[in-house]
Design a protein around this motif. Sequence first.
Motif, PDB file in Angstrom:
ATOM      1  N   GLY A  20     -12.074 105.193  10.543  1.00  0.00           N
ATOM      2  CA  GLY A  20     -13.214 104.691  11.301  1.00  0.00           C
ATOM      3  C   GLY A  20     -14.530 105.217  10.770  1.00  0.00           C
ATOM      4  O   GLY A  20     -14.671 105.564   9.592  1.00  0.00           O
ATOM      5  N   SER A  21     -15.511 105.289  11.655  1.00  0.00           N
ATOM      6  CA  SER A  21     -16.852 105.731  11.283  1.00  0.00           C
ATOM      7  C   SER A  21     -17.187 107.032  11.998  1.00  0.00           C
ATOM      8  O   SER A  21     -16.871 107.199  13.183  1.00  0.00           O
ATOM      9  N   PRO A  22     -17.871 107.955  11.298  1.00  0.00           N
ATOM     10  CA  PRO A  22     -18.296 109.194  11.965  1.00  0.00           C
ATOM     11  C   PRO A  22     -19.504 108.989  12.876  1.00  0.00           C
ATOM     12  O   PRO A  22     -19.850 109.879  13.661  1.00  0.00           O
ATOM     13  N   ASN A  23     -20.132 107.842  12.763  1.00  0.00           N
ATOM     14  CA  ASN A  23     -21.317 107.567  13.565  1.00  0.00           C
ATOM     15  C   ASN A  23     -20.934 107.009  14.933  1.00  0.00           C
ATOM     16  O   ASN A  23     -20.012 106.190  15.047  1.00  0.00           O
ATOM     17  N   PRO A  24     -21.626 107.414  15.983  1.00  0.00           N
ATOM     18  CA  PRO A  24     -21.322 106.883  17.313  1.00  0.00           C
ATOM     19  C   PRO A  24     -21.661 105.397  17.412  1.00  0.00           C
ATOM     20  O   PRO A  24     -22.559 104.896  16.736  1.00  0.00           O
ATOM     21  N   MET A  25     -20.912 104.718  18.239  1.00  0.00           N
ATOM     22  CA  MET A  25     -21.089 103.282  18.436  1.00  0.00           C
ATOM     23  C   MET A  25     -22.264 103.024  19.385  1.00  0.00           C
ATOM     24  O   MET A  25     -22.353 103.625  20.458  1.00  0.00           O
ATOM     25  N   LYS A  26     -23.142 102.138  18.996  1.00  0.00           N
ATOM     26  CA  LYS A  26     -24.297 101.801  19.835  1.00  0.00           C
ATOM     27  C   LYS A  26     -23.888 100.755  20.874  1.00  0.00           C
ATOM     28  O   LYS A  26     -23.162  99.801  20.560  1.00  0.00           O
ATOM     29  N   VAL A  27     -24.355 100.935  22.104  1.00  0.00           N
ATOM     30  CA  VAL A  27     -24.013 100.023  23.204  1.00  0.00           C
ATOM     31  C   VAL A  27     -25.305  99.463  23.795  1.00  0.00           C
ATOM     32  O   VAL A  27     -26.222 100.228  24.142  1.00  0.00           O
ATOM     33  N   VAL A  28     -25.373  98.134  23.899  1.00  0.00           N
ATOM     34  CA  VAL A  28     -26.578  97.457  24.398  1.00  0.00           C
ATOM     35  C   VAL A  28     -26.165  96.454  25.469  1.00  0.00           C
ATOM     36  O   VAL A  28     -25.128  95.791  25.351  1.00  0.00           O
ATOM     37  N   PHE A  29     -27.006  96.324  26.516  1.00  0.00           N
ATOM     38  CA  PHE A  29     -26.802  95.313  27.549  1.00  0.00           C
ATOM     39  C   PHE A  29     -27.984  94.340  27.512  1.00  0.00           C
ATOM     40  O   PHE A  29     -29.153  94.750  27.494  1.00  0.00           O
ATOM     41  N   ASN A  30     -27.647  93.043  27.482  1.00  0.00           N
ATOM     42  CA  ASN A  30     -28.671  92.007  27.381  1.00  0.00           C
ATOM     43  C   ASN A  30     -28.366  90.899  28.398  1.00  0.00           C
ATOM     44  O   ASN A  30     -27.696  89.919  28.092  1.00  0.00           O
ATOM     45  N   LYS A  31     -28.867  91.130  29.641  1.00  0.00           N
ATOM     46  CA  LYS A  31     -28.665  90.149  30.702  1.00  0.00           C
ATOM     47  C   LYS A  31     -27.187  89.798  30.862  1.00  0.00           C
ATOM     48  O   LYS A  31     -26.807  88.616  30.883  1.00  0.00           O
ATOM     49  N   PHE A  32     -26.375  90.828  30.984  1.00  0.00           N
ATOM     50  CA  PHE A  32     -24.923  90.602  31.093  1.00  0.00           C
ATOM     51  C   PHE A  32     -24.564  90.083  32.474  1.00  0.00           C
ATOM     52  O   PHE A  32     -24.949  90.654  33.499  1.00  0.00           O
ATOM     53  N   ASP A  33     -23.807  88.980  32.489  1.00  0.00           N
ATOM     54  CA  ASP A  33     -23.327  88.367  33.724  1.00  0.00           C
ATOM     55  C   ASP A  33     -21.806  88.545  33.771  1.00  0.00           C
ATOM     56  O   ASP A  33     -21.092  88.077  32.883  1.00  0.00           O
ATOM     57  N   PHE A  34     -21.310  89.197  34.801  1.00  0.00           N
ATOM     58  CA  PHE A  34     -19.881  89.489  34.883  1.00  0.00           C
ATOM     59  C   PHE A  34     -19.019  88.229  34.929  1.00  0.00           C
ATOM     60  O   PHE A  34     -17.842  88.277  34.574  1.00  0.00           O
ATOM     61  N   SER A  35     -19.587  87.105  35.366  1.00  0.00           N
ATOM     62  CA  SER A  35     -18.785  85.892  35.519  1.00  0.00           C
ATOM     63  C   SER A  35     -18.933  84.917  34.350  1.00  0.00           C
ATOM     64  O   SER A  35     -18.180  83.935  34.274  1.00  0.00           O
ATOM     65  N   ASN A  36     -19.851  85.182  33.436  1.00  0.00           N
ATOM     66  CA  ASN A  36     -20.025  84.231  32.324  1.00  0.00           C
ATOM     67  C   ASN A  36     -20.905  84.859  31.245  1.00  0.00           C
ATOM     68  O   ASN A  36     -22.126  84.708  31.265  1.00  0.00           O
ATOM     69  N   SER A  37     -20.282  85.553  30.305  1.00  0.00           N
ATOM     70  CA  SER A  37     -21.055  86.199  29.240  1.00  0.00           C
ATOM     71  C   SER A  37     -20.192  86.426  28.011  1.00  0.00           C
ATOM     72  O   SER A  37     -18.949  86.423  28.077  1.00  0.00           O
ATOM     73  N   TYR A  38     -20.888  86.637  26.893  1.00  0.00           N
ATOM     74  CA  TYR A  38     -20.227  87.044  25.656  1.00  0.00           C
ATOM     75  C   TYR A  38     -20.330  88.564  25.497  1.00  0.00           C
ATOM     76  O   TYR A  38     -21.299  89.189  25.944  1.00  0.00           O
ATOM     77  N   ILE A  39     -19.335  89.104  24.866  1.00  0.00           N
ATOM     78  CA  ILE A  39     -19.388  90.491  24.385  1.00  0.00           C
ATOM     79  C   ILE A  39     -19.402  90.411  22.860  1.00  0.00           C
ATOM     80  O   ILE A  39     -18.497  89.829  22.245  1.00  0.00           O
TER      81      ILE A  39
END
Length: 281
Positions: free
Chosen positions: A125-144
């Motif tokens: 894997g990678s030694p760098n931490p994974m970046k996490v971003v939220f962009n208007k996330f809708d629990f019922s209809n969204s992409y990850i």
Amino acid sequence: MLPALLPGCLAAPPPPPPLVTTSSTASPSAHLRTLRLPSGLAVSRRAGFGEAARAAATERGAIEEEEEEEEGFPEWGNGDEDEYDHDPEIGDIMGEYFDDPNKAQSRMEERIKKKRHKIVQAKTGSPNPMKVVFNKFDFSNSYIWFEFYHALLPKDVTLICDALRSWHIVGRLGGCNSMNMQLSQLPLDCQRPTYDALEGANTTPTSFYNIGDLEIQDNIARVWVDIGIHEPLLLDILLNALTTINSDHVGIKQVQFGGSEFQNWSEDLKTEEAGYSVHKI
């Protein structure tokens, strides 16, 4: 003259007395003496007791083996050697151990060196931490969205799909319910945890309604989800799994929850020649 000086000294010794037998058909075994051990084991002996001692030791060994079996110790030679059929080399090495332990140890060390890449696998894997971003996330209809450091290999795709599939199954079965966290809320020093089944049964159930296929374009991937209810615990569980994947298996540069666009993803690239592929979750 000597006979006169030493009368009786030079006379021939008398013949030995004849052997007395109880039967005219006495066999050589008549000279054997019979010893009876406490357990009833009869041992025929000649004049010495060495053989009887060995027989007694054998009986004691048998008793000790029975005691070991009762205590749950493994029994040697009771079919365990069949396990060597899976790896004849190990069986050969173990067979040499009692005759030449040093040679057996050397062979085992050489085997480990040769097969080290199969026994101990380095992290990819990678030694760098994974970046996490939220962009208007809708629990019922969204992409990850997922951004990887490199294009995925087939084994990497399989790993990501398996992780998402497992996440969906646990969520669909209601396993990610933050309203029922009885054990995780107990004190850390609790020695005998208890669980209230009635409380667990009366908790409002959760579910994970639906999940789409994993779509990949080069080093970018996305998956559509319909979680249905606002349950952040589901996202925490996914991020925990992705964190391990990033550090140990496949480097993940960034994960974004929500948004209809991401990086250089193109809705027009839908062919394998353009690096697009779809994988069933």
